[in-house]
Design a protein around this motif. Structure first.
Motif, PDB file in Angstrom:
ATOM      1  N   ASN A  61     -71.290 -81.002 -45.248  1.00 15.56           N
ATOM      2  CA  ASN A  61     -72.668 -81.452 -45.454  1.00 15.56           C
ATOM      3  C   ASN A  61     -73.088 -82.432 -44.365  1.00 15.56           C
ATOM      4  N   VAL A  62     -72.145 -83.258 -43.916  1.00 16.71           N
ATOM      5  CA  VAL A  62     -72.417 -84.154 -42.799  1.00 16.71           C
ATOM      6  C   VAL A  62     -72.750 -83.332 -41.558  1.00 16.71           C
ATOM      7  N   SER A  63     -72.019 -82.218 -41.374  1.00 24.12           N
ATOM      8  CA  SER A  63     -72.212 -81.402 -40.168  1.00 24.12           C
ATOM      9  C   SER A  63     -73.586 -80.756 -40.110  1.00 24.12           C
ATOM     10  N   LEU A  64     -74.232 -80.550 -41.261  1.00 23.72           N
ATOM     11  CA  LEU A  64     -75.588 -79.999 -41.250  1.00 23.72           C
ATOM     12  C   LEU A  64     -76.616 -81.062 -40.898  1.00 23.72           C
ATOM     13  N   ALA A  65     -76.230 -82.339 -41.043  1.00 23.38           N
ATOM     14  CA  ALA A  65     -77.161 -83.429 -40.780  1.00 23.38           C
ATOM     15  C   ALA A  65     -77.028 -83.992 -39.374  1.00 23.38           C
ATOM     16  N   ILE A  66     -75.791 -84.099 -38.875  1.00 22.34           N
ATOM     17  CA  ILE A  66     -75.553 -84.671 -37.550  1.00 22.34           C
ATOM     18  C   ILE A  66     -74.423 -83.895 -36.875  1.00 22.34           C
ATOM     19  N   PRO A  67     -74.326 -83.920 -35.531  1.00 28.45           N
ATOM     20  CA  PRO A  67     -73.237 -83.231 -34.835  1.00 28.45           C
ATOM     21  C   PRO A  67     -71.870 -83.728 -35.331  1.00 28.45           C
ATOM     22  N   THR A  68     -71.004 -82.783 -35.659  1.00 25.87           N
ATOM     23  CA  THR A  68     -69.752 -83.099 -36.363  1.00 25.87           C
ATOM     24  C   THR A  68     -68.646 -82.150 -35.927  1.00 25.87           C
ATOM     25  N   ILE A  69     -67.411 -82.631 -35.936  1.00 24.33           N
ATOM     26  CA  ILE A  69     -66.234 -81.760 -35.816  1.00 24.33           C
ATOM     27  C   ILE A  69     -65.212 -82.141 -36.877  1.00 24.33           C
TER      28      ILE A  69
ATOM     29  N   VAL B 231     -72.502 -73.178 -75.392  1.00 23.98           N
ATOM     30  CA  VAL B 231     -71.845 -73.442 -74.109  1.00 23.98           C
ATOM     31  C   VAL B 231     -72.656 -74.456 -73.320  1.00 23.98           C
ATOM     32  N   GLU B 232     -71.965 -75.361 -72.637  1.00 23.51           N
ATOM     33  CA  GLU B 232     -72.570 -76.295 -71.700  1.00 23.51           C
ATOM     34  C   GLU B 232     -71.876 -76.119 -70.356  1.00 23.51           C
ATOM     35  N   VAL B 233     -72.660 -76.042 -69.293  1.00 29.19           N
ATOM     36  CA  VAL B 233     -72.134 -75.973 -67.935  1.00 29.19           C
ATOM     37  C   VAL B 233     -72.652 -77.199 -67.190  1.00 29.19           C
ATOM     38  N   GLU B 234     -71.731 -78.052 -66.738  1.00 25.62           N
ATOM     39  CA  GLU B 234     -72.110 -79.300 -66.080  1.00 25.62           C
ATOM     40  C   GLU B 234     -71.710 -79.275 -64.609  1.00 25.62           C
ATOM     41  N   GLN B 235     -72.666 -79.570 -63.742  1.00 26.60           N
ATOM     42  CA  GLN B 235     -72.383 -79.697 -62.315  1.00 26.60           C
ATOM     43  C   GLN B 235     -71.644 -81.001 -62.078  1.00 26.60           C
ATOM     44  N   MET B 236     -70.422 -80.928 -61.503  1.00 24.81           N
ATOM     45  CA  MET B 236     -69.554 -82.092 -61.429  1.00 24.81           C
ATOM     46  C   MET B 236     -69.660 -82.856 -60.121  1.00 24.81           C
ATOM     47  N   SER B 237     -70.298 -82.295 -59.130  1.00 23.89           N
ATOM     48  CA  SER B 237     -70.520 -83.012 -57.878  1.00 23.89           C
ATOM     49  C   SER B 237     -71.651 -82.322 -57.136  1.00 23.89           C
ATOM     50  N   PRO B 238     -72.198 -82.954 -56.110  1.00 23.78           N
ATOM     51  CA  PRO B 238     -73.144 -82.215 -55.260  1.00 23.78           C
ATOM     52  C   PRO B 238     -72.457 -80.990 -54.660  1.00 23.78           C
ATOM     53  N   ARG B 239     -73.217 -79.956 -54.398  1.00 23.76           N
ATOM     54  CA  ARG B 239     -72.652 -78.750 -53.805  1.00 23.76           C
ATOM     55  C   ARG B 239     -72.243 -79.017 -52.357  1.00 23.76           C
ATOM     56  N   TYR B 240     -71.032 -78.578 -51.991  1.00 21.76           N
ATOM     57  CA  TYR B 240     -70.566 -78.675 -50.612  1.00 21.76           C
ATOM     58  C   TYR B 240     -71.148 -77.498 -49.828  1.00 21.76           C
ATOM     59  N   SER B 241     -71.487 -77.728 -48.576  1.00 19.74           N
ATOM     60  CA  SER B 241     -72.135 -76.708 -47.752  1.00 19.74           C
ATOM     61  C   SER B 241     -71.140 -76.009 -46.844  1.00 19.74           C
ATOM     62  N   GLU B 242     -71.631 -75.058 -46.074  1.00 24.07           N
ATOM     63  CA  GLU B 242     -70.883 -74.484 -44.968  1.00 24.07           C
ATOM     64  C   GLU B 242     -70.772 -75.496 -43.835  1.00 24.07           C
ATOM     65  N   MET B 243     -69.822 -75.286 -42.922  1.00 19.71           N
ATOM     66  CA  MET B 243     -69.610 -76.185 -41.785  1.00 19.71           C
ATOM     67  C   MET B 243     -70.361 -75.666 -40.559  1.00 19.71           C
ATOM     68  N   ARG B 244     -70.962 -76.609 -39.805  1.00 21.46           N
ATOM     69  CA  ARG B 244     -71.575 -76.271 -38.524  1.00 21.46           C
ATOM     70  C   ARG B 244     -70.976 -77.197 -37.458  1.00 21.46           C
ATOM     71  N   ASP B 245     -69.896 -76.743 -36.813  1.00 22.56           N
ATOM     72  CA  ASP B 245     -69.248 -77.559 -35.785  1.00 22.56           C
ATOM     73  C   ASP B 245     -70.146 -77.710 -34.564  1.00 22.56           C
ATOM     74  N   ASP B 246     -70.046 -78.863 -33.917  1.00 22.96           N
ATOM     75  CA  ASP B 246     -70.705 -79.045 -32.630  1.00 22.96           C
ATOM     76  C   ASP B 246     -69.779 -78.490 -31.542  1.00 22.96           C
ATOM     77  N   ALA B 247     -70.233 -77.461 -30.832  1.00 24.08           N
ATOM     78  CA  ALA B 247     -69.371 -76.750 -29.882  1.00 24.08           C
ATOM     79  C   ALA B 247     -68.912 -77.649 -28.739  1.00 24.08           C
ATOM     80  N   ASP B 248     -69.786 -78.507 -28.237  1.00 21.75           N
ATOM     81  CA  ASP B 248     -69.405 -79.377 -27.117  1.00 21.75           C
ATOM     82  C   ASP B 248     -68.353 -80.397 -27.547  1.00 21.75           C
ATOM     83  N   MET B 249     -68.546 -81.012 -28.692  1.00 23.55           N
ATOM     84  CA  MET B 249     -67.567 -81.971 -29.197  1.00 23.55           C
ATOM     85  C   MET B 249     -66.229 -81.284 -29.471  1.00 23.55           C
ATOM     86  N   ARG B 250     -66.295 -80.083 -30.048  1.00 22.91           N
ATOM     87  CA  ARG B 250     -65.066 -79.348 -30.365  1.00 22.91           C
ATOM     88  C   ARG B 250     -64.285 -79.027 -29.097  1.00 22.91           C
ATOM     89  N   ALA B 251     -64.975 -78.624 -28.036  1.00 21.50           N
ATOM     90  CA  ALA B 251     -64.300 -78.304 -26.772  1.00 21.50           C
ATOM     91  C   ALA B 251     -63.620 -79.535 -26.186  1.00 21.50           C
TER      92      ALA B 251
END
Length: 375
Positions: free
Chosen positions: A307-315, A257-277
């Motif tokens: 993944n962008v949201s973990l690096a910079i404020p994002t919505i 068996v071979e298991v190949e990772q097909m892309s970077p792992r996607y992360s959880e989202m961290r919304d910026d509360a002020d931008m979202r409001a």
């Protein structure tokens, strides 16, 4: 926005009518870049060594805001996730902001981001420096109902390949090593594992090749699996358990068996509360409403925007098309994404994002926080 409405809706419909899979979005990225170029943006194609990625820049202010435009489609069902709407809305927000950018003290970057559907285009762009110097990022995404944030799971995309040995399935089956059986054992293992995972975990896959003919013991079989958890940390705990199910298929049958990772792992989202409001207030001013969604936490997908949201404020708010029970990734949803309702969502999404950027530029504490790089 009104003067560009026909152009934006035309862009949405062109992308919708010509679906292209991840990393193959040559027409969609070209069309979006052409509109931006025609309106004075400085466009750089092929950023981050990705041929279908681009960055379009207007203004030169100290606050840099990225508006992400996705445009890849799904296999078999075309634009059933509505990325044509995302693309046109992102371009539209850029067009609205460009004439105001220097006055507002902002730099606007419309970023053409390929391969959200499993390729991790934004993660590659993030890792390769395309988001360097960006203080905040946003995009909008069509959905059955309006939501100011996207319940988002971390995900790992893997391809699984089993190798056995061909034999005549009737005359000499004992000479074969059945790779289809290996997949079956793995699927049973995953099914039993579901008793012992978190309620927020998801494991789902498809067989992409199951053999050549019923009278040949299959020597080669392949499958695609998505493994999801609420966070990258929980995903790191779940993945080895799922991989052991894949290994069990090989062990039980004698396959490799071979298991190949097909892309970077996607992360959880961290919304910026002020931008979202700010976005929610602006969307409501346009007449869009945000009903309370029962069981909203269960409406969970994954996106590389997380993944962008973990690096910079994002919505990453969701534009409701009023389509429920038709939902994303169904062919019926693809049809919804080229209707008058979707066209209005393009314009509303573009306007709400543009207004939100204007508010961010003028709000002293928020602007100061973003420019300083604080979360």
């Amino acid at each position: 926005m009104a003067e560009a409405a026909d152009e934006l809706i035309g862009l949405s419909h062109r992308v919708h009518g010509h679906p292209e899979l991840c990393f193959e979005e040559e027409q969609a990225s070209t069309w979006a870049a052409e509109v931006l170029t025609a309106h004075g943006f400085e466009v750089e194609a092929g950023v981050a060594d990705l041929p279908t990625a681009f960055t379009a820049t207007a203004g030169s202010g100290p606050l840099t805001i990225a508006i992400c435009a996705e445009y890849d489609a799904l296999p078999g069902v075309g634009h059933a996730c509505g990325h044509n709407v995302i693309c046109a809305a992102g371009v539209g927000a850029g067009l609205a902001l460009a004439p105001l950018a220097d006055e507002l003290g902002i730099t606007v970057k419309v970023m053409g981001t390929p391969a959200e559907e499993g390729g991790g285009g934004k993660i590659l762009m993030l890792e390769r420096g395309a988001f360097d110097g960006v203080h905040a990022a946003m995009m909008v995404h069509p959905a059955p109902m309006e939501m100011d944030s996207f319940p988002c799971l971390a995900v790992s995309h893997v391809d699984v390949r089993y190798t056995g040995k061909e034999a005549h399935a009737s005359a000499f089956p004992e000479l074969g090593i059945n790779a289809a059986d290996a997949i079956t054992v793995a699927q049973v293992g995953v099914g039993l594992l579901r008793q012992h995972i978190r309620s927020t975990d998801r494991i789902h896959g498809i067989v992409t090749h199951g053999g050549e003919a019923p009278n040949i013991v299959p020597a080669h079989t392949t499958a695609k699996w998505y493994i999801r958890s609420a966070t990258l940390a929980e995903l790191a705990e779940l993945e080895p358990k799922v991989h052991r199910c894949f290994e069990a298929g090989a062990l039980a049958t004698g396959c490799s068996v071979e298991v190949e990772q097909m892309s970077p792992r996607y992360s959880e989202m961290r919304d910026d509360a002020d931008m979202r409001a700010l976005y929610r207030s602006n969307a409501e001013a346009l007449g869009r409403s945000f009903p309370e969604v029962r069981g909203a936490a269960k409406i969970a997908g994954s996106t590389d925007m997380a993944n962008v949201s973990l690096a910079i404020p994002t919505i990453h708010p969701m534009l409701g098309l009023g389509s429920f029970p038709v939902s994303n990734h169904q062919p019926e949803f693809a049809a919804f994404c080229a209707t008058e309702t979707a066209d209005k969502a393009v314009l509303d999404g573009a306007t709400a994002m543009a207004w939100t950027c204007i508010d961010m530029a003028g709000d002293g504490p928020l602007r100061d926080r973003l420019v300083s790089g604080l979360r």
